[in-house]
Enzyme design. Structure first.
Site, short mmCIF file in Angstrom:
data_model
loop_
_atom_site.label_atom_id
_atom_site.label_comp_id
_atom_site.label_asym_id
_atom_site.label_seq_id
_atom_site.Cartn_x
_atom_site.Cartn_y
_atom_site.Cartn_z
N ARG A 26 0.83 -1.20 0.00
CA ARG A 26 0.00 0.00 0.00
C ARG A 26 0.86 1.24 0.00
NH1 ARG A 26 -4.72 0.25 4.39
NH2 ARG A 26 -4.74 -1.93 3.73
N SER A 114 -8.34 0.65 0.86
CA SER A 114 -9.07 0.36 2.10
C SER A 114 -9.59 1.65 2.71
CB SER A 114 -8.17 -0.41 3.05
OG SER A 114 -8.88 -0.85 4.18
N HIS A 115 -9.20 1.92 3.96
CA HIS A 115 -9.69 3.09 4.69
C HIS A 115 -8.75 4.29 4.57
CE1 HIS A 115 -6.80 1.10 7.26
NE2 HIS A 115 -6.67 2.21 7.96
N LYS A 124 -4.34 -6.20 -1.71
CA LYS A 124 -4.51 -7.29 -0.76
C LYS A 124 -4.44 -8.59 -1.57
CE LYS A 124 -7.21 -4.57 2.52
NZ LYS A 124 -8.51 -4.39 3.23
N ASP A 249 -16.22 0.72 5.54
CA ASP A 249 -15.03 1.44 5.08
C ASP A 249 -14.96 1.37 3.57
OD1 ASP A 249 -14.17 -1.19 4.68
OD2 ASP A 249 -12.13 -0.78 5.37
N ASP A 251 -13.44 -0.33 1.31
CA ASP A 251 -13.51 -1.58 0.54
C ASP A 251 -14.41 -2.62 1.19
OD1 ASP A 251 -11.64 -2.02 2.63
OD2 ASP A 251 -10.66 -3.61 1.50
N ASP A 253 -14.60 -4.18 4.22
CA ASP A 253 -14.25 -5.24 5.16
C ASP A 253 -14.23 -4.78 6.61
OD1 ASP A 253 -11.87 -3.80 5.13
OD2 ASP A 253 -10.71 -5.38 4.14
N ARG A 254 -14.59 -3.50 6.87
CA ARG A 254 -14.69 -2.99 8.24
C ARG A 254 -16.12 -2.50 8.48
NH1 ARG A 254 -9.60 0.54 10.26
NH2 ARG A 254 -7.89 -0.68 9.42
N HIS A 336 -12.86 -5.26 11.49
CA HIS A 336 -12.81 -6.49 10.70
C HIS A 336 -13.45 -7.61 11.53
CE1 HIS A 336 -9.99 -5.18 7.50
NE2 HIS A 336 -9.51 -4.39 8.44
#
Length: 468
Positions: A26, A114-115, A124, A249, A251, A253-254, A336
């Protein structure tokens, strides 16, 4: 199969090594993640897959403005090795994981920041059904550095069935005896392509916020772990008298949760409800949680016949621990949540939100179920900005100075110090250039005492680290 140092031989490997993080790759789009670097990352991944005797990889992407370029460059590199690419398009990260599982193709990459802020992006990576982390990420970095790649000509194909297949599986799995009125906040992220429709298909009345895909994130940052980003959802829940609010978030996953009274239910408190629910049918099971979670969580897991297992923070670490101890549930403070009972064990905010709705719908308490949760004085996650090159050194300095008599120290991830009546944590983030702190105690006075103990040591390292 031919290994070759090809046209990238003369490229200066002057890239930021910090982008190869603990459990993903990232960095800043177009700067850290240049065209040449991303193509070589693709070559490294394609070579790795072919060396393992496989030949295909699924690639999905989020809605960031840079993600189309990242896809083109990454797939170019992969295809140049002879490895095939299956393009599943724009979707949340959990549906990329679902696709790898459903299509039994073992390998996948999700292109997502992501966030992180809009100018970031990342990757990922799943290889041979394992989410890469730690040394496996470093192995990919070494492949990029050596520039020794297999050469070939792979094929690219598109598959747009993943979202529909996921939705059907989720709807089949979830049972809602009572219809719920919910609010959702997609933060203009990747869940915008499915969350509203999916929950309506479950029979919910849905009021949606920011469910238009927009890589600029014009309304607020897509990170529900920060209370500031939950304010619009809280207002929507209160103004519309909703049963529940769910936020995601960038993507997907949160998960963030707001109860009917507009209060944020933090992920470790969500995990209490999830644990109680799962342990009814899975007595004596292991439940995995990270070092940032409340001391209430392991107590309640034990009280309900389960075995609490503390893990390092990080979606890959939690997932690996879940597999290692055969846990039906895992979760971490950042949001998560991993279900491994009726679902395939990956972190999935859309599914976790549906499981929360199921708990509420089946409970005699209904939306008031959150009132049974125990409480302590606690802080949310506190972030202190420092350089990527400094953060781990600061944690190590803190450890060397730490002298807390009659305390229990856990150092699997930074340092968690458990005192009488509370605890404090300091660790280095694996995804951002920040130090992470969290504190909890039986009352506000004790909470401040523990914070002050940490501030005293941090002040010896650098007085600028004590502004919290």
């Amino acid at each position: 199969m031919t290994l070759s140092r090809n046209s990238f031989l003369n490229l200066k490997l002057n890239f930021n090594k910090n982008i190869f993080r603990a459990y993903d790759v990232r960095g800043l789009s177009y700067k850290d993640l240049s065209e040449e670097l991303v193509i070589m990352l693709g070559k490294a991944l394609g070579t790795k897959i072919l060396e393992l005797g496989d030949h295909s990889i699924i690639i999905g992407r989020d809605g960031r403005n840079s993600s189309p370029d990242m896809y083109e460059w990454l797939s170019e590199g992969i295809l140049s090795t002879g490895c095939n690419v299956i393009n599943v398009g724009i979707l949340p990260t959990p549906i990329l994981y679902f696709s790898v599982h459903k299509f039994d193709l073992k390998n996948g990459v999700m292109i997502t920041g992501s966030h992180n802020p809009a100018e970031y992006n990342g990757f990922k990576i799943v290889i041979n059904n394992k989410t890469l982390y730690g040394e496996s990420i470093q192995e990919i970095k070494r492949k990029v550095e050596t520039k020794i790649f297999i050469e070939g000509k792979g094929k690219e194909e598109e598959c747009r069935e993943a979202i529909n297949l996921y939705s059907k599986e989720l709807i089949k799995d979830i049972s809602l005896p009572k219809q719920l009125k919910i609010g959702i906040d997609c933060g203009n992220g990747a869940t915008s392509v499915i969350a509203e429709r999916c929950y309506k298909d479950l029979g919910c009345e849905v009021e949606a916020l920011y469910c238009d895909l927009d890589g600029n994130f014009p309304n607020h940052h897509p990170d529900p772990s920060n209370p500031e980003n939950m304010q619009d959802l809280k207002k929507k829940v209160l103004d519309s008298s909703l049963d529940l609010g769910l936020a995601f978030d960038g993507d997907g996953d949160r998960l963030g949760v707001v109860n009917s009274e507009g209060e944020i239910i933090y992920p470790d408190m969500q995990m209490i409800l999830f644990s109680q629910s799962i342990l009814k049918k899975n007595k004596y099971s292991n439940i995995v949680f990270d070092v940032k979670c409340s001391q209430l969580l392991p107590k309640i897991i034990k009280d309900n016949g389960g075995i609490p297992i503390m893990s390092r923070t990080g979606h890959s670490f939690i997932k690996e621990k879940i597999k290692e101890v055969s846990a039906p549930l895992g979760g971490e403070m950042s949001g998560h949540i991993f279900f491994n009972d009726r679902w395939p064990g990956f972190d999935d905010a859309i599914y976790a939100g549906a499981r929360m709705m199921e708990i509420i719908s089946k409970s005699p308490l209904g939306k008031d179920i959150f009132k049974q949760l125990p409480t302590l004085s606690s802080t949310p996650e506190i972030n202190i900005k420092v350089g990527d090159n400094e953060k781990f050194s600061i944690v190590e300095q803190f450890k060397s100075l730490a002298n807390f008599p009659e305390s229990k120290i856990t150092d699997i991830d930074g340092i968690r110090v458990e005192f009488n009546e509370g605890w404090g944590l300091l660790r280095a983030s694996n995804t951002s250039p920040v130090l992470v702190l969290r504190f909890e105690a039986e009352n506000d006075e004790r909470l401040q005492e523990i914070k002050n103990k940490f501030k005293t040591l941090l002040n010896e390292i650098d007085p600028n680290l004590t502004d919290f």
